[in-house]
Design an enzyme around this catalytic site. Structure first.
Site, PDB file in Angstrom:
ATOM      1  N   VAL A  66    -134.696 133.281 -78.486  1.00 41.35           N
ATOM      2  CA  VAL A  66    -135.366 132.045 -78.051  1.00 41.35           C
ATOM      3  C   VAL A  66    -135.386 130.956 -79.126  1.00 41.35           C
ATOM      4  CG1 VAL A  66    -136.853 133.182 -76.334  1.00 41.35           C
ATOM      5  CG2 VAL A  66    -137.695 132.884 -78.690  1.00 41.35           C
ATOM      6  N   TYR A 159    -147.752 133.305 -89.416  1.00 41.20           N
ATOM      7  CA  TYR A 159    -148.044 133.749 -88.043  1.00 41.20           C
ATOM      8  C   TYR A 159    -149.211 132.938 -87.477  1.00 41.20           C
ATOM      9  CZ  TYR A 159    -149.222 136.833 -84.124  1.00 41.20           C
ATOM     10  OH  TYR A 159    -149.495 137.329 -82.866  1.00 41.20           O
ATOM     11  N   ALA A 161    -150.274 130.036 -88.406  1.00 39.11           N
ATOM     12  CA  ALA A 161    -149.853 128.639 -88.227  1.00 39.11           C
ATOM     13  C   ALA A 161    -149.019 128.484 -86.953  1.00 39.11           C
ATOM     14  CB  ALA A 161    -149.061 128.168 -89.445  1.00 39.11           C
ATOM     15  N   LYS A 163    -149.173 130.303 -84.283  1.00 35.24           N
ATOM     16  CA  LYS A 163    -149.999 130.511 -83.091  1.00 35.24           C
ATOM     17  C   LYS A 163    -150.965 129.337 -82.874  1.00 35.24           C
ATOM     18  CE  LYS A 163    -148.126 134.299 -81.662  1.00 35.24           C
ATOM     19  NZ  LYS A 163    -147.463 134.383 -80.366  1.00 35.24           N
TER      20      LYS A 163
END
Ligand SMILES: NC(=O)c1ccc[n+]([C@@H]2O[C@H](COP(=O)([O-])OP(=O)(O)OC[C@H]3O[C@@H](n4cnc5c(N)ncnc54)[C@H](O)[C@@H]3O)[C@@H](O)[C@H]2O)c1
Length: 259
Positions: A66, A159, A161, A163
């Protein structure tokens, strides 16, 4: 009566067995949606599709990273070619890394932000034209309690940051896309037990049992979450029942963090 009859859904990062994404894909398929199962791991995506088909659902495996624009474009094209549209997008693919900021390399930072945040942006941008064309769409972004409280047990600052970034992204998106009949919401799962295979889980890097036991003691409801807990929240948000719910950040954490 099934809630998603005639809908086409794409769930990213849905290959991981017992993972949140796979559970979401299964539930959406059970409710009548045709489900595109994305994962960077081709074999896992295919296995998830077989599981869905075994229980009578309609699914298609779409291996893609992705964080790669070209691969995301091809993936969305493949969904639309197969089912002539795309109504529901669940941005679930995510990775983490338990590492201190002092040890974090630029490469570590980029990798986490690329998959978790840029991946969410790319999939959303490519999916939107098909929702706009229909005048109806649903986007759900899987953030984390880490994005609200600034870190958790298993991720570094990158992580958290990424989210938190997903929450800002979702809210800004709502202002742009809502007049076109599309809603966007985010979910912040707390500690979810996704199994214990080392090397393929969010809990990777820590002894899973120890981490889960510790977590259980801090959750008012007295248990850790299951992937199905998150999947049911997603189903609600993408169904007609949630027509007027937009820009919401929904906690699924057993009361572990309340704001
Ligand atoms: N498990 C938890 O406790 C927890 C808590 C809060 C939030 N979350 C979030 O929920 C989501 C799912 O987590 P999970 O616990 O099921 O993790 P998981 O590791 O079981 O599943 C993640 C899946 O994403 C896939 N993936 C990784 N990179 C990808 C990429 N570049 N392109 C496409 N697919 C990719 C992986 O192959 C894997 O199948 C993540 O966004 C995670 O941050 C999990």
């Amino acid at each position: 009566m099934m809630k998603l009859e005639g809908r086409v859904a794409l769930v990213t990062g849905a290959g991981s067995r017992k993972g949140i994404g796979q559970s979401i894909a299964m539930l959406l398929a059970q409710e009548g949606a045709a489900v595109a199962v994305n994962d960077v791991n081709r074999e896992w995506a295919q296995q998830a599709v077989e599981e869905i088909r075994k229980s009578g659902g309609e699914a298609l495996a779409l291996p893609a990273d992705v964080s790669r624009e070209d691969q995301v474009k091809n993936m969305i094209n493949a969904v639309v070619e197969k089912w002539r549209g795309l109504d529901i997008l669940v941005n679930n693919a995510g990775i983490t890394q338990a590492i201190s900021v002092l040890e974090m390399s630029e490469e570590d930072w980029n990798r986490i932000l690329d998959v978790n945040l840029k991946g969410t942006f790319l999939c959303t941008r490519e999916a939107l034209p098909y929702m706009i064309r229909k005048g109806w769409g649903r986007i759900v972004c899987i953030s984390s309690v880490s994005g609200k409280k600034g870190g958790g047990r298993i991720g570094g600052v990158h992580y958290a940051a990424s989210k938190a970034g997903i929450l800002g992204f979702t809210k800004a998106l709502v202002r742009e896309i809502s007049p076109k009949g599309i809603t966007a919401n985010a979910i912040c799962p707390g500690t979810i037990d996704t199994g214990k295979d080392p090397g393929r889980r969010m809990w990777n890097g820590r002894p899973a049992l120890e981490g889960l036991e510790e977590a259980r003691n801090t959750i008012p409801i007295g248990r850790v979450g299951t992937p199905e807990d998150v999947a049911r929240a997603v189903l609600f948000l993408v169904s007609e029942d949630a027509d007027f719910i937009n820009g919401e950040v929904m906690d699924v954490n057993g009361g572990a963090y309340i704001d």
